[in-house]
Structure formats: structure tokens, C-alpha cells
Design an enzyme around this catalytic site. Structure first.
Site, PDB file in Angstrom:
ATOM      1  N   GLU A   1      -4.864  -1.979  14.314  1.00 53.70           N
ATOM      2  CA  GLU A   1      -5.380  -1.029  13.328  1.00 53.70           C
ATOM      3  C   GLU A   1      -6.672  -0.426  13.853  1.00 53.70           C
ATOM      4  O   GLU A   1      -7.545  -1.146  14.337  1.00 53.70           O
ATOM      5  CB  GLU A   1      -5.716  -1.690  11.969  1.00 53.70           C
TER       6      GLU A   1
ATOM      7  N   GLN B   1       0.794  -1.219   0.000  1.00 53.60           N
ATOM      8  CA  GLN B   1       0.000   0.000   0.000  1.00 53.60           C
ATOM      9  C   GLN B   1       0.836   1.283   0.000  1.00 53.60           C
ATOM     10  O   GLN B   1       0.315   2.341  -0.343  1.00 53.60           O
ATOM     11  CB  GLN B   1      -0.931   0.007   1.214  1.00 53.60           C
TER      12      GLN B   1
ATOM     13  N   HIS C   1       1.030  -9.351   4.747  1.00 51.96           N
ATOM     14  CA  HIS C   1      -0.102  -8.436   4.604  1.00 51.96           C
ATOM     15  C   HIS C   1      -0.591  -8.558   3.160  1.00 51.96           C
ATOM     16  O   HIS C   1      -0.614  -7.596   2.403  1.00 51.96           O
ATOM     17  CB  HIS C   1       0.307  -7.007   4.980  1.00 51.96           C
TER      18      HIS C   1
ATOM     19  N   GLU D   1      -4.972 -10.025   9.187  1.00 47.28           N
ATOM     20  CA  GLU D   1      -6.363 -10.270   8.787  1.00 47.28           C
ATOM     21  C   GLU D   1      -6.528 -11.482   7.876  1.00 47.28           C
ATOM     22  O   GLU D   1      -7.003 -11.354   6.736  1.00 47.28           O
ATOM     23  CB  GLU D   1      -6.961  -9.028   8.115  1.00 47.28           C
TER      24      GLU D   1
HETATM   25  C1  PNW Z   1      -7.724  -3.588   6.559  1.00 50.53           C
HETATM   26  N1  PNW Z   1     -13.770  -5.042   4.783  1.00 50.53           N
HETATM   27  O1  PNW Z   1      -8.398  -4.110   5.473  1.00 50.53           O
HETATM   28  C2  PNW Z   1      -6.294  -3.791   6.167  1.00 50.53           C
HETATM   29  O2  PNW Z   1      -5.506  -4.477   7.103  1.00 50.53           O
HETATM   30  C3  PNW Z   1      -5.619  -2.580   5.643  1.00 50.53           C
HETATM   31  O3  PNW Z   1      -4.608  -2.973   4.740  1.00 50.53           O
HETATM   32  C4  PNW Z   1      -6.636  -1.644   5.018  1.00 50.53           C
HETATM   33  O4  PNW Z   1      -6.042  -0.556   4.370  1.00 50.53           O
HETATM   34  C5  PNW Z   1      -7.560  -1.192   6.131  1.00 50.53           C
HETATM   35  O5  PNW Z   1      -8.145  -2.298   6.791  1.00 50.53           O
HETATM   36  C6  PNW Z   1      -8.666  -0.258   5.672  1.00 50.53           C
HETATM   37  O6  PNW Z   1      -9.533  -0.918   4.789  1.00 50.53           O
HETATM   38  C7  PNW Z   1      -9.750  -4.304   5.374  1.00 50.53           C
HETATM   39  O7  PNW Z   1     -14.214  -4.985   3.637  1.00 50.53           O
HETATM   40  C8  PNW Z   1     -10.265  -4.319   4.079  1.00 50.53           C
HETATM   41  O8  PNW Z   1     -14.481  -5.315   5.766  1.00 50.53           O
HETATM   42  C9  PNW Z   1     -11.573  -4.562   3.884  1.00 50.53           C
HETATM   43  C10 PNW Z   1     -12.406  -4.799   4.984  1.00 50.53           C
HETATM   44  C11 PNW Z   1     -11.880  -4.776   6.275  1.00 50.53           C
HETATM   45  C12 PNW Z   1     -10.541  -4.526   6.455  1.00 50.53           C
END
Ligand code: PNW
EC number: 3.2.1.21
Length: 449
Positions: A352, A23, A124, A169
Site C-alpha cells: 500500500e 471498504q 483486513h 496491518e
Molecule cells: C491502512 N493510522 O490503514 C489500511 O490498510 C487501509 O485499509 C486504509 O484505507 C489505508 O491505510 C489508508 O488509511 C491505516 O492511523 C489506517 O496510522 C490508519 C493508520 C494507518 C493505516
């Protein structure tokens, strides 16, 4: 935002910011980096909202010293970054690319020079493309390749990284990457994606052993959680809420904390071999908790392929992602973890927490982001309230230091405390950066009561 002073946090509470490699780094071809599944995905037409890629992103690979200076100015005591597996092992296995490790060594030494603890996430979501071609996380062998990679990174940085995070995640990588196809690698297996859960967790357990053999630093995993809000009062609504909770909040945490997989989802678990659950349940020093919002759930329509239906929650302010702003959800979630896992629950760090808004510089070149200040204020108070309720929380990392490349949303969602002009790379601290600097300074100054 409340006007009452922020409640005190204990001395030694860890204040951090988080990012991830694909990212922010850019420099996709630099110094022998190999391709990852996110390069392939982003370069496939129609996958990313604005058609952008992470080829350049924030060019952090070249600007890391400037970014560490921004962290030092903020006063954080830790920085959570991720190591790009394809920089270290371009084919995913075998030949080590020393130049890739050199970058992380420069970064780690720069952080230590500013008194900032390096917190390294090993995965990640940027799996080396050659491993995907061999089946990716559907292939059990990828778990062993992950442990091999963990060993290589720990051999170089094990004396200086202060906290290891194996996976970021794994639920999102399974569900969006392999269930619905919204993320790389874009597979659409729905519940047949279970092997991706199991092989990631097996890789985690094998990596924990590899890290402990090379480093005395604590080891964690970063899971994302979402407290479930059941809408509707029928028994079927309650059952749907229970099913969603098992999927989103327990599928990874139950086996990590020694309870095996939840059975109520009816997953085909034939990939689970004797002994795997013991590897996965290796003791964790810290549980990383990523929190963004609660989820509304009700009973599915007749004939739905899923045992629940997700419903947007009303009555909350919303971010630019249309996610509800619900700090009470973070307090509830921490309380749920505490009750659900009791003495099996390790200390928690919020790895986070943050929000996206359409932040734009004003005529004076400042970037006011009052909504982000209100968001962080509310979520920090929620963490402090959960601590007063008895939950052991030892740190909080804001997602994110910089505006960055937000996966399938490309550059359209800005999560940073620092604004980035993606045309020039120029960084401008937003008003939330100044606000958080004061909060951290007050907390670090406050004697324990
Ligand atoms: C997390 N959803 O991702 C990640 O760990 C990060 O890389 C990301 O930038 C951040 O949250 C913000 O989105 C997610 O759709 C991506 O529920 C999608 C979801 C949740 C977390």
C-alpha cells in the site's frame, strides 16, 4: 513533481492497486454474508465521522467486472483485494457459505481473464462478529479459526491466487482496534492489547502452513511501517524514539523473522506458549510493506502512560488526512529494513502507498488530482532509489483503485485513482489514473538495462 523521466523499473516488477473488502464491496446482506465487527462498529452512533457505514460502499460486489475493466485500462499486472471472512464462514467457523466463495471465484477468474494476478489478503480487519463475542483476537482460539478459514479459501482458490497475504496491518488492528478504540472492535486496552498482537501472529503462522498445504503460490503478510523522526536531542528523546520504533516497526517483524518479541516495551507475554515463536517464524516468501508517512517522536511528559509522545512533523506538504507527504521516509524505511534484518529479510513488495485529497469533478466532469500525481511520482522514485541502494523490492501497489469507505473517517477521505460518486456509484478516472497508466506502460515496455 519532477520533470525528469521516471527511472526504469526491472521487467517483471509487479504494478498493482489495492483495496479491501469492507471498504468497497457493500452488499452487506448478500448471499448469506454474516456480520463482522465493522458492521457492528459502523452501526454504533458516534464511531464514524460522517455516521456512514460500509453497507453499500462502492457496491463493488455487484460492479466488480466494471472495476476489473478499470484495472485492465490502467495496465496493472496485479490486484490486491481482501476476502471477507464473514462471507466465507458467516459464523467465523464451521459452516462454509459456498455463495460467498463463489463471489471471489468470479472476481479471480475475471482478473485472470484480463491477465491480472489476483493477490488475496485473508484478514483486513473484518472479523466475524460471533468470533468477537467469543473474545476475538484476545482469545487464542481465534488463531486456529483463522487457519481453518485460510484452508477453506485455499481449497477453492489455491490454484489461481498468485500471492497470499495473511493479515493486513496487524499493528493497526491491535493499536487502533484494541489499544485506543478508534477502530472496531473499539477496545481501549492500551498496552494490555498485546495478546491481540500475539494471537494475530499465531494465526498468521498457522495460516501459512494451511496455505502451503493447498497452494504452491508464495505467502506474505502486509505490515505497516513508519520511519521514526526523533525530535529533540536529549537522551530521553532518543529512548522514546527507540521505544516507538520497537512498537510500530519491530513488534510484528522481529518475531516473523525469527528474533522473538522486542523486550524493551515491557509487555506481559504470558500468553506466548512454547513453540508459538517457531510457528510465527515460518519462512515468508515476500514481506508486504504498507507505507504512508514518518512519525515524529519525543520524550513523554512526566506520568504519561506511554514511553513516547507523538508530535506532528512540520515542514512537509500535507494530505487531506493531515498526513505529511515524505517520500524520503519510504527510502529511509526500506534502507532500515535492509540493515535491520539483513539476510533474514525476504523480497519486499510495497502493498500500500497512496494519499487522500479532496478530489471533486470539474465542470467538464474531469477529476484533476495533481497532488496525488506528485505523491505517487515521489514515492515511486523513492522505491527506485532504495532498489539502487540494494534493497530487493519487487512490486508496488497503489492504495487505492477507488475512493472508498475509509474506516472511522467514513466517506470523507478519498484515496482513489478513480473517483466514486457515492450517491450513484459512478466511477470517473482521475488525472492520476492517466498519469500512472503512462508510467506503467513505459516501465512494461522498457527492456532491462
Ligand atoms: C491502512 N493510522 O490503514 C489500511 O490498510 C487501509 O485499509 C486504509 O484505507 C489505508 O491505510 C489508508 O488509511 C491505516 O492511523 C489506517 O496510522 C490508519 C493508520 C494507518 C493505516
Amino acid at each position: 513533481m519532477q520533470t525528469a523521466p521516471m527511472p526504469d523499473f526491472p521487467t517483471g516488477f509487479r504494478w498493482g492497486v489495492s483495496t479491501s473488502a469492507y471498504q468497497i464491496e457493500g452488499a452487506a446482506d448478500a448471499d448469506g454474508r454474516g456480520p463482522s465487527i465493522w458492521d457492528t462498529f459502523a452501526h454504533s452512533p458516534g464511531r464514524v465521522l460522517d455516521g456512514s457505514t460500509g453497507d453499500v460502499a462502492c457496491d463493488h460486489y455487484h460492479r466488480y467486472a466494471e472495476d476489473v475493466a478499470l484495472m485492465a485500462g490502467l495496465g496493472v499486472t496485479a490486484y490486491r483485494f481482501s476476502v471477507a471472512w464473514p462471507r466465507v464462514l458467516p459464523a467465523g467457523t464451521g459452516r462454509v457459505n459456498a455463495a460467498g466463495l463463489d463471489f471471489y471465484e468470479r472476481l479471480v477468474d475475471e482478473l485472470l481473464g484480463h491477465g491480472i494476478d489476483p493477490v488475496a489478503t485473508l484478514f483486513h480487519w473484518d472479523l466475524p462478529e460471533p468470533l468477537e463475542e467469543a473474545g476475538g483476537w484476545l482469545n487464542r482460539d481465534t488463531a486456529h479459526r483463522f487457519a481453518e478459514y485460510a484452508d477453506v479459501v485455499a481449497a477453492r482458490l489455491g490454484d489461481r491466487v498468485k500471492l497470499w497475504i495473511t493479515l493486513n496491518e496487524p499493528f493497526v488492528h491491535m493499536s487502533l482496534g484494541h489499544g485506543t478504540g478508534e477502530h472496531a472492535p473499539g477496545r481501549t486496552l492500551l498496552f494490555d492489547a498485546f495478546p491481540v498482537a500475539h494471537h494475530q501472529l499465531l494465526g498468521h503462522g498457522l495460516a501459512v502452513a494451511a496455505l502451503r498445504a493447498r497452494s504452491s503460490s508464495p505467502v506474505a503478510i502486509a505490515n505497516n511501517y513508519s520511519p521514526v523522526r526523533v525530535l529533540g536531542d536529549g537522551a530521553a528523546d532518543g529512548a522514546a524514539g527507540h521505544a516507538y520504533e520497537a512498537l510500530h516497526n519491530r513488534l510484528f517483524t522481529d518475531p516473523l523473522l525469527g528474533r522473538g518479541y522486542p523486550t524493551e516495551l515491557g509487555f506481559d507475554t504470558t500468553v506466548v506458549r512454547d513453540g508459538d515463536l517457531d510457528v510465527i517464524a515460518a519462512p515468508l516468501d515476500v514481506l508486504g510493506v504498507n507505507y504512508y508517512n514518518p512519525t515524529g517522536v519525543r520524550a513523554p511528559e512526566e506520568g504519561s502512560p506511554l514511553p513516547f509522545e507523538l508530535v506532528p512533523l512540520t515542514g512537509y506538504p500535507r494530505t487531506a488526512f493531515d498526513w505529511p507527504v515524505a517520500p524520503d521516509g519510504l527510502r529511509d524505511l526500506l534502507g532500515w529494513l535492509h540493515r535491520q534484518y539483513g539476510s533474514d529479510l525476504p523480497p519486499i513488495q510495497i502493498t500500500e502507498s497512496g494519499c487522500a485529497y479532496d478530489d471533486t469533478p470539474d465542470a467538464d466532469g474531469r477529476v484533476p488530482d495533481p497532488d496525488r500525481i506528485a505523491y505517487l511520482d515521489g514515492h515511486l522514485r523513492a522505491v527506485r532509489a532504495a532498489m539502487a541502494d540494494g534493497v530487493d523490492v519487487t512490486g508496488y501497489f497503489v492504495w487505492s483503485l477507488l475512493d472508498n469507505w475509509e474506516w472511522a473517517e467514513g466517506f470523507t477521505k478519498r484515496f482513489g485513482l478513480v473517483h466514486v460518486d457515492f450517491a450513484t456509484g459512478a466511477r470517473t478516472p482521475k488525472s492520476s489514473y492517466s498519469w500512472l497508466r503512462e508510467v506503467i506502460a513505459a516501465a512494461r515496455r522498457e527492456p532491462p538495462r
